[in-house]
Design a protein around this motif. Structure first.
Motif, PDB file in Angstrom:
ATOM      1  N   PHE A  23      32.204  19.913  38.414  1.00  0.00           N
ATOM      2  CA  PHE A  23      31.564  20.888  37.636  1.00  0.00           C
ATOM      3  C   PHE A  23      30.143  20.224  36.130  1.00  0.00           C
ATOM      4  O   PHE A  23      29.833  19.112  35.842  1.00  0.00           O
ATOM      5  CB  PHE A  23      33.140  21.087  36.786  1.00  0.00           C
ATOM      6  N   ASN A  24      29.553  20.955  35.924  1.00  0.00           N
ATOM      7  CA  ASN A  24      28.462  21.194  35.331  1.00  0.00           C
ATOM      8  C   ASN A  24      28.829  21.428  33.740  1.00  0.00           C
ATOM      9  O   ASN A  24      29.482  22.277  33.874  1.00  0.00           O
ATOM     10  CB  ASN A  24      27.154  21.573  35.601  1.00  0.00           C
ATOM     11  N   ASN A  25      28.422  20.619  33.030  1.00  0.00           N
ATOM     12  CA  ASN A  25      29.029  21.422  31.405  1.00  0.00           C
ATOM     13  C   ASN A  25      28.747  23.498  30.982  1.00  0.00           C
ATOM     14  O   ASN A  25      29.240  23.523  30.241  1.00  0.00           O
ATOM     15  CB  ASN A  25      28.009  20.358  30.349  1.00  0.00           C
ATOM     16  N   ASP A  26      27.793  23.696  32.159  1.00  0.00           N
ATOM     17  CA  ASP A  26      27.463  24.893  31.152  1.00  0.00           C
ATOM     18  C   ASP A  26      27.958  25.615  32.692  1.00  0.00           C
ATOM     19  O   ASP A  26      27.749  26.730  32.356  1.00  0.00           O
ATOM     20  CB  ASP A  26      25.810  24.960  31.712  1.00  0.00           C
ATOM     21  N   CYS A  27      29.403  25.578  33.606  1.00  0.00           N
ATOM     22  CA  CYS A  27      29.983  26.978  33.695  1.00  0.00           C
ATOM     23  C   CYS A  27      31.098  26.944  33.957  1.00  0.00           C
ATOM     24  O   CYS A  27      32.217  25.697  33.564  1.00  0.00           O
ATOM     25  CB  CYS A  27      29.574  25.896  35.483  1.00  0.00           C
ATOM     26  N   LEU A  28      31.785  28.183  33.460  1.00  0.00           N
ATOM     27  CA  LEU A  28      33.212  28.902  32.965  1.00  0.00           C
ATOM     28  C   LEU A  28      34.432  29.027  34.443  1.00  0.00           C
ATOM     29  O   LEU A  28      33.221  29.854  35.482  1.00  0.00           O
ATOM     30  CB  LEU A  28      33.379  29.715  32.213  1.00  0.00           C
ATOM     31  N   GLU A  29      34.810  27.697  34.943  1.00  0.00           N
ATOM     32  CA  GLU A  29      35.847  28.417  35.724  1.00  0.00           C
ATOM     33  C   GLU A  29      37.603  28.435  35.684  1.00  0.00           C
ATOM     34  O   GLU A  29      38.008  28.398  34.122  1.00  0.00           O
ATOM     35  CB  GLU A  29      35.450  26.805  36.531  1.00  0.00           C
ATOM     36  N   LEU A  30      37.461  29.303  36.207  1.00  0.00           N
ATOM     37  CA  LEU A  30      39.406  30.000  35.612  1.00  0.00           C
ATOM     38  C   LEU A  30      39.827  30.590  37.226  1.00  0.00           C
ATOM     39  O   LEU A  30      39.485  30.666  37.587  1.00  0.00           O
ATOM     40  CB  LEU A  30      39.380  31.885  34.722  1.00  0.00           C
ATOM     41  N   PHE A  31      41.419  30.119  36.792  1.00  0.00           N
ATOM     42  CA  PHE A  31      41.870  29.824  37.876  1.00  0.00           C
ATOM     43  C   PHE A  31      43.465  30.335  37.443  1.00  0.00           C
ATOM     44  O   PHE A  31      43.952  30.478  36.703  1.00  0.00           O
ATOM     45  CB  PHE A  31      42.777  28.539  38.519  1.00  0.00           C
ATOM     46  N   PHE A  32      43.422  31.248  38.498  1.00  0.00           N
ATOM     47  CA  PHE A  32      44.693  33.061  37.462  1.00  0.00           C
ATOM     48  C   PHE A  32      45.348  32.107  39.167  1.00  0.00           C
ATOM     49  O   PHE A  32      45.360  32.404  39.691  1.00  0.00           O
ATOM     50  CB  PHE A  32      44.698  34.093  37.901  1.00  0.00           C
ATOM     51  N   LEU A  33      46.729  31.235  39.061  1.00  0.00           N
ATOM     52  CA  LEU A  33      47.158  30.548  39.765  1.00  0.00           C
ATOM     53  C   LEU A  33      48.662  32.225  40.495  1.00  0.00           C
ATOM     54  O   LEU A  33      48.369  33.552  39.173  1.00  0.00           O
ATOM     55  CB  LEU A  33      48.826  29.723  39.459  1.00  0.00           C
ATOM     56  N   ASN A  34      49.594  32.842  41.511  1.00  0.00           N
ATOM     57  CA  ASN A  34      49.858  33.783  41.824  1.00  0.00           C
ATOM     58  C   ASN A  34      51.611  33.728  40.808  1.00  0.00           C
ATOM     59  O   ASN A  34      52.256  34.055  41.628  1.00  0.00           O
ATOM     60  CB  ASN A  34      49.797  33.386  43.054  1.00  0.00           C
ATOM     61  N   SER A  35      51.750  32.272  40.734  1.00  0.00           N
ATOM     62  CA  SER A  35      53.699  32.217  40.915  1.00  0.00           C
ATOM     63  C   SER A  35      53.499  30.568  39.921  1.00  0.00           C
ATOM     64  O   SER A  35      52.837  30.023  39.329  1.00  0.00           O
ATOM     65  CB  SER A  35      54.191  31.684  41.777  1.00  0.00           C
ATOM     66  N   PHE A  36      54.698  31.110  39.340  1.00  0.00           N
ATOM     67  CA  PHE A  36      55.477  29.443  38.050  1.00  0.00           C
ATOM     68  C   PHE A  36      57.144  30.089  38.097  1.00  0.00           C
ATOM     69  O   PHE A  36      57.526  30.800  38.617  1.00  0.00           O
ATOM     70  CB  PHE A  36      54.559  30.198  36.318  1.00  0.00           C
ATOM     71  N   THR A  37      57.123  28.967  38.030  1.00  0.00           N
ATOM     72  CA  THR A  37      58.742  28.433  37.797  1.00  0.00           C
ATOM     73  C   THR A  37      59.244  28.064  36.123  1.00  0.00           C
ATOM     74  O   THR A  37      58.889  27.003  35.678  1.00  0.00           O
ATOM     75  CB  THR A  37      59.611  27.750  38.937  1.00  0.00           C
ATOM     76  N   PRO A  38      59.165  28.909  35.129  1.00  0.00           N
ATOM     77  CA  PRO A  38      59.673  28.781  34.321  1.00  0.00           C
ATOM     78  C   PRO A  38      61.557  28.422  33.649  1.00  0.00           C
ATOM     79  O   PRO A  38      62.286  28.799  33.321  1.00  0.00           O
ATOM     80  CB  PRO A  38      59.696  30.341  33.570  1.00  0.00           C
ATOM     81  N   ASN A  39      61.500  27.450  34.364  1.00  0.00           N
ATOM     82  CA  ASN A  39      63.383  26.483  34.283  1.00  0.00           C
ATOM     83  C   ASN A  39      63.152  25.616  34.144  1.00  0.00           C
ATOM     84  O   ASN A  39      63.987  24.559  33.919  1.00  0.00           O
ATOM     85  CB  ASN A  39      63.479  26.440  36.089  1.00  0.00           C
TER      86      ASN A  39
ATOM     87  N   ARG B 218      45.891  40.445  33.653  1.00  0.00           N
ATOM     88  CA  ARG B 218      44.952  41.394  33.752  1.00  0.00           C
ATOM     89  C   ARG B 218      44.562  40.252  32.709  1.00  0.00           C
ATOM     90  O   ARG B 218      45.059  40.211  31.356  1.00  0.00           O
ATOM     91  CB  ARG B 218      44.704  43.061  32.832  1.00  0.00           C
ATOM     92  N   ALA B 219      43.306  40.033  32.361  1.00  0.00           N
ATOM     93  CA  ALA B 219      42.543  39.518  31.353  1.00  0.00           C
ATOM     94  C   ALA B 219      41.148  39.572  31.656  1.00  0.00           C
ATOM     95  O   ALA B 219      40.950  39.977  32.138  1.00  0.00           O
ATOM     96  CB  ALA B 219      42.820  37.809  32.261  1.00  0.00           C
ATOM     97  N   LEU B 220      40.838  39.988  29.851  1.00  0.00           N
ATOM     98  CA  LEU B 220      39.331  39.739  29.936  1.00  0.00           C
ATOM     99  C   LEU B 220      38.826  38.952  28.598  1.00  0.00           C
ATOM    100  O   LEU B 220      39.521  38.775  27.666  1.00  0.00           O
ATOM    101  CB  LEU B 220      39.188  41.370  29.073  1.00  0.00           C
ATOM    102  N   ILE B 221      37.412  38.028  29.244  1.00  0.00           N
ATOM    103  CA  ILE B 221      37.228  37.222  28.989  1.00  0.00           C
ATOM    104  C   ILE B 221      35.018  36.985  29.024  1.00  0.00           C
ATOM    105  O   ILE B 221      35.034  37.794  29.970  1.00  0.00           O
ATOM    106  CB  ILE B 221      38.055  35.461  30.401  1.00  0.00           C
ATOM    107  N   ILE B 222      35.263  37.031  27.519  1.00  0.00           N
ATOM    108  CA  ILE B 222      33.585  36.972  27.090  1.00  0.00           C
ATOM    109  C   ILE B 222      32.760  35.444  27.162  1.00  0.00           C
ATOM    110  O   ILE B 222      33.716  34.586  26.372  1.00  0.00           O
ATOM    111  CB  ILE B 222      33.081  37.983  26.408  1.00  0.00           C
ATOM    112  N   ASP B 223      32.236  34.730  28.009  1.00  0.00           N
ATOM    113  CA  ASP B 223      31.674  33.499  27.899  1.00  0.00           C
ATOM    114  C   ASP B 223      30.222  34.129  27.072  1.00  0.00           C
ATOM    115  O   ASP B 223      30.067  34.548  26.274  1.00  0.00           O
ATOM    116  CB  ASP B 223      31.065  33.288  29.060  1.00  0.00           C
ATOM    117  N   ASN B 224      30.277  32.364  26.793  1.00  0.00           N
ATOM    118  CA  ASN B 224      28.700  32.650  24.986  1.00  0.00           C
ATOM    119  C   ASN B 224      27.575  32.858  25.335  1.00  0.00           C
ATOM    120  O   ASN B 224      26.850  33.228  24.871  1.00  0.00           O
ATOM    121  CB  ASN B 224      29.125  30.894  25.571  1.00  0.00           C
ATOM    122  N   ARG B 225      27.686  32.937  27.011  1.00  0.00           N
ATOM    123  CA  ARG B 225      26.532  33.563  27.800  1.00  0.00           C
ATOM    124  C   ARG B 225      26.083  35.375  27.826  1.00  0.00           C
ATOM    125  O   ARG B 225      25.317  36.414  27.694  1.00  0.00           O
ATOM    126  CB  ARG B 225      25.942  33.282  29.484  1.00  0.00           C
TER     127      ARG B 225
END
Length: 135
Positions: A42-58, A114-121
């Motif tokens: 990653f370069n420093n000027d790129c926002l990357e978001l990864f939403f996983l489809n599963s998790f285990t709250p155990n 649902r996620a709403l994210i706004i970056d600095n641009r």
């Protein structure tokens, strides 16, 4: 995007579009470990978001809360995450990207996010999908 590694698991992630000149991935075969390595660069000027489809709250210390993986989070100006049950009832809300949903008192099943994210641009990332709560 379906991502498979070591043939042990597959993972679906929602990734916003990003200029290929800003972010790159590198795949290579490691002869020492005899495995395929998938590495994000990653370069420093790129926002990357990864939403996983599963998790285990155990409470085993692994994947106990649901929150996106965020690279270069300092680029976030505004963040909101909502989790809904199968009937559309809001069951979790946060505006802190470090606060995850632990599915307290909720049964195993499929939930919507649902996620709403706004970056600095000023770029708006309006993302939604499903998340599986597993044992």
């Amino acid at each position: 995007i379906l991502y498979e590694e070591y043939i042990h698991y597959s993972l679906f992630v929602s990734v916003p579009e990003c200029d290929d000149n800003d972010c790159k991935t590198v795949d290579y075969y490691d002869n020492v470990s005899c495995s395929c390595i998938h590495q994000y660069v990653f370069n420093n000027d790129c926002l990357e978001l990864f939403f996983l489809n599963s998790f285990t709250p155990n409470y085993d210390g692994l994947n106990d809360t649901y929150l996106p993986l965020i690279y270069n989070s300092y680029l976030i100006d505004s963040y909101e995450l909502w989790i809904f049950d199968r009937w559309g009832k809001l069951i979790f809300k946060t505006n802190n990207y470090l606060q995850g949903w632990d599915s307290s008192n909720m049964p195993i099943g499929v939930y919507a996010y649902r996620a709403l994210i706004i970056d600095n641009r000023g770029t708006v990332y309006n993302m939604s999908g499903q998340v599986n709560v597993l044992e």
